[in-house]
Design a protein around this motif. Structure first.
Motif, PDB file in Angstrom:
ATOM      1  N   GLU A 340      71.859  12.186  64.670  1.00  0.00           N
ATOM      2  CA  GLU A 340      70.255  11.518  63.342  1.00  0.00           C
ATOM      3  C   GLU A 340      69.750   9.796  64.320  1.00  0.00           C
ATOM      4  O   GLU A 340      68.880   9.504  63.444  1.00  0.00           O
ATOM      5  N   THR A 341      70.281   9.784  64.802  1.00  0.00           N
ATOM      6  CA  THR A 341      69.904   8.338  65.662  1.00  0.00           C
ATOM      7  C   THR A 341      68.171   8.495  66.347  1.00  0.00           C
ATOM      8  O   THR A 341      68.587   9.160  67.430  1.00  0.00           O
ATOM      9  N   ASP A 342      67.764   7.545  66.338  1.00  0.00           N
ATOM     10  CA  ASP A 342      65.885   7.248  66.890  1.00  0.00           C
ATOM     11  C   ASP A 342      66.515   7.040  67.791  1.00  0.00           C
ATOM     12  O   ASP A 342      67.292   6.727  68.910  1.00  0.00           O
ATOM     13  N   HIS A 343      65.294   8.214  68.846  1.00  0.00           N
ATOM     14  CA  HIS A 343      65.243   7.059  70.723  1.00  0.00           C
ATOM     15  C   HIS A 343      65.475   6.244  71.012  1.00  0.00           C
ATOM     16  O   HIS A 343      65.849   5.754  71.332  1.00  0.00           O
ATOM     17  N   ALA A 344      64.047   4.631  70.086  1.00  0.00           N
ATOM     18  CA  ALA A 344      64.139   3.805  70.584  1.00  0.00           C
ATOM     19  C   ALA A 344      65.563   3.178  70.454  1.00  0.00           C
ATOM     20  O   ALA A 344      66.509   2.709  70.903  1.00  0.00           O
ATOM     21  N   THR A 345      66.327   3.495  69.305  1.00  0.00           N
ATOM     22  CA  THR A 345      68.181   2.430  69.023  1.00  0.00           C
ATOM     23  C   THR A 345      68.809   3.520  70.188  1.00  0.00           C
ATOM     24  O   THR A 345      69.405   2.843  70.157  1.00  0.00           O
ATOM     25  N   LYS A 347      68.339   4.193  72.885  1.00  0.00           N
ATOM     26  CA  LYS A 347      68.103   3.613  73.838  1.00  0.00           C
ATOM     27  C   LYS A 347      68.603   2.664  74.278  1.00  0.00           C
ATOM     28  O   LYS A 347      68.892   1.935  75.437  1.00  0.00           O
ATOM     29  N   ARG A 348      68.364   1.686  73.606  1.00  0.00           N
ATOM     30  CA  ARG A 348      68.766   0.017  73.656  1.00  0.00           C
ATOM     31  C   ARG A 348      69.974  -0.020  73.755  1.00  0.00           C
ATOM     32  O   ARG A 348      70.729  -0.214  74.226  1.00  0.00           O
ATOM     33  N   ARG A 349      70.584   0.928  72.925  1.00  0.00           N
ATOM     34  CA  ARG A 349      72.366   0.891  72.519  1.00  0.00           C
ATOM     35  C   ARG A 349      73.141   1.742  73.515  1.00  0.00           C
ATOM     36  O   ARG A 349      73.863   1.267  74.450  1.00  0.00           O
ATOM     37  N   LEU A 350      72.313   2.530  74.674  1.00  0.00           N
ATOM     38  CA  LEU A 350      73.278   3.362  75.643  1.00  0.00           C
ATOM     39  C   LEU A 350      72.288   1.860  76.253  1.00  0.00           C
ATOM     40  O   LEU A 350      74.065   1.506  77.224  1.00  0.00           O
ATOM     41  N   GLN A 351      71.424   1.631  76.664  1.00  0.00           N
ATOM     42  CA  GLN A 351      71.424   0.332  77.152  1.00  0.00           C
ATOM     43  C   GLN A 351      72.594  -1.062  77.595  1.00  0.00           C
ATOM     44  O   GLN A 351      72.950  -1.513  78.346  1.00  0.00           O
ATOM     45  N   ASP A 352      72.774  -0.914  76.527  1.00  0.00           N
ATOM     46  CA  ASP A 352      73.661  -2.036  75.655  1.00  0.00           C
ATOM     47  C   ASP A 352      74.914  -1.595  75.841  1.00  0.00           C
ATOM     48  O   ASP A 352      75.817  -3.189  76.682  1.00  0.00           O
ATOM     49  N   PHE A 353      75.658  -0.660  76.134  1.00  0.00           N
ATOM     50  CA  PHE A 353      76.542  -0.482  76.981  1.00  0.00           C
ATOM     51  C   PHE A 353      77.038  -0.026  78.286  1.00  0.00           C
ATOM     52  O   PHE A 353      77.715  -0.887  78.577  1.00  0.00           O
ATOM     53  N   LEU A 354      75.771  -0.179  79.272  1.00  0.00           N
ATOM     54  CA  LEU A 354      75.609  -0.266  80.445  1.00  0.00           C
ATOM     55  C   LEU A 354      75.857  -1.703  80.870  1.00  0.00           C
ATOM     56  O   LEU A 354      76.735  -2.018  81.853  1.00  0.00           O
ATOM     57  N   ASN A 355      75.617  -2.454  80.425  1.00  0.00           N
ATOM     58  CA  ASN A 355      75.754  -3.949  80.752  1.00  0.00           C
ATOM     59  C   ASN A 355      76.729  -4.444  80.156  1.00  0.00           C
ATOM     60  O   ASN A 355      76.843  -5.083  80.852  1.00  0.00           O
ATOM     61  N   TRP A 356      76.972  -4.364  78.949  1.00  0.00           N
ATOM     62  CA  TRP A 356      78.331  -5.045  78.774  1.00  0.00           C
ATOM     63  C   TRP A 356      79.525  -4.072  78.103  1.00  0.00           C
ATOM     64  O   TRP A 356      80.581  -4.386  77.930  1.00  0.00           O
ATOM     65  N   GLY A 357      79.015  -3.331  78.000  1.00  0.00           N
ATOM     66  CA  GLY A 357      80.630  -2.255  77.656  1.00  0.00           C
ATOM     67  C   GLY A 357      80.456  -2.038  75.863  1.00  0.00           C
ATOM     68  O   GLY A 357      81.212  -1.367  75.612  1.00  0.00           O
ATOM     69  N   ARG A 358      79.639  -2.132  75.559  1.00  0.00           N
ATOM     70  CA  ARG A 358      79.502  -2.535  73.605  1.00  0.00           C
ATOM     71  C   ARG A 358      78.003  -2.589  73.754  1.00  0.00           C
ATOM     72  O   ARG A 358      76.693  -2.697  73.927  1.00  0.00           O
TER      73      ARG A 358
END
Length: 361
Positions: A340-345, A347-358
């Motif tokens: 149910e997560t929208d595309h923009a959210t 994408k942002r959360r995947l990038q956050d995980f790649l950058n900081w692991g959270r």
């Protein structure tokens, strides 16, 4: 009359005794299992010149018993002046992590801090070994400011003689099966073959496009892997051989080609002569200086044995999945994204995980 021996009332003894209390009447005649652990790759403020066998009873002892016993032996061999409670530490066993320390520290304030911390981490490390599904070959490690070492379960022997139970727990130096000369007598022919085969895998790994690299901002592409940074243990291994007055070529053929199987001979040669000359400051102070050549070579072989155990258990290198695929799998496990997560959210959360692991909200 009060006892005056060194460990009579020390926290180490109390911990060992607490973890090995006499069995209750219901288990008095129950069969006992002897567990033998190999403690290797020992490093405190200096490298140990041996490995250790630790013998415990599965029904009477715990992982905490093992740690307390090892630190007592470190004291006896002057490997460290710290106790196991001097600092916080992590204990890993069979892919499980335990974060502990300070249990028996005499300062009341620190004990209060630990009790607060214990609410979140539990006390599974003090449970008897019988609560774990122990199998020969299982591995673990201890990581702390005072010491680091690897742990391997190398033997399980059921039906221990009841008359010998009181002699446990015990720790002895593992017998050395090699000499002090610069030759490949420290590993079996089978292990040597496995090492050289694994070295070929690493060679072709570095030759191919096997590592994901971020290109042009947010695009991922496969590229040839970058060589890893040199670790302190790798440099110290060379340092013992250098301080043992060994020549590089013979060291390579006897030890380094096996222990540094994920490195090229040319790269090892360059680092060897850097450490021998302008970059010798990168070696640890206790890296064989002041020891005889024979003892330096013995240290190097012990370090090499521990290293090839680790490399052989890890196996050949494998290409990891696409970083975004891995990030999405991990974020779904943690409940940070779903269908149910929208595309923009997303994408942002995947990038956050790649950058900081959270992930941010």
């Amino acid at each position: 009359m009060p006892r005056t021996d060194r460990f009579a009332s020390s926290p180490t003894t109390m911990a060992t005794n607490a973890a090995s209390s006499p069995p209750t009447s219901s288990t008095e005649n129950a069969p006992m299992t002897h567990c033998r652990f190999l403690v290797s790759q020992v490093r405190t403020h200096k490298h140990a010149d041996c490995e250790f066998h630790v013998d415990l009873i599965r029904e009477k002892h715990s992982l905490f018993t093992l740690v307390a016993l090892i630190f007592k032996e470190f004291h006896n061999k002057h490997l460290t002046h710290d106790d196991y409670y001097s600092h916080l530490w992590n204990l890993f066993w069979n892919n499980e992590e335990f974060q502990y320390g300070w249990q028996d520290c005499p300062q009341v304030r620190i004990l209060e801090m630990f009790e607060e911390r214990k609410k979140h981490i539990g006390d599974k490390h003090q449970q008897f070994l019988k609560t774990f599904d122990l199998q020969t070959g299982q591995k673990g490690s201890f990581e702390g400011r005072s010491a680091t070492f690897s742990i391997t379960l190398i033997g399980l022997m059921p039906d221990v003689d009841a008359s010998s139970i009181e002699s446990y727990p015990k720790i002895v130096a593992a017998p050395l099966t090699f000499g002090d000369k610069l030759e490949a007598d420290w590993l079996s022919r089978d292990d040597a073959t496995r090492c050289l085969t694994l070295a070929d895998y690493w060679y072709y790994w570095y030759e191919g496009e096997n590592e994901w690299r971020l290109i042009d901002g947010d695009e991922w592409s496969l590229r040839r892997p970058l060589f890893k940074e040199w670790t302190a243990d790798e440099m110290d291994l060379m340092g013992f051989l250098i301080n043992g007055n060994c020549k590089f070529k013979k060291s390579w053929n006897s030890i380094l080609r096996f222990a540094l199987l994920d490195r090229r001979e040319g790269a090892c040669s360059q680092m060897w002569y850097k450490l021998k000359g302008p970059q010798n400051y990168r070696l640890e102070e206790g890296c064989g200086r002041g020891l005889s050549a024979d003892r330096c070579i013995r240290h190097a072989k012990i370090m090499a044995k521990g290293r090839i155990r680790q490399l052989l258990s890890e196996g050949s290198p494998r290409r990891k999945p696409h970083p975004l695929v891995h990030a999405e799998q991990e974020c779904r496990k943690r409940g940070w994204i779903d269908d149910e997560t929208d595309h923009a959210t997303k994408k942002r959360r995947l990038q956050d995980f790649l950058n900081w692991g959270r992930c941010s909200n």
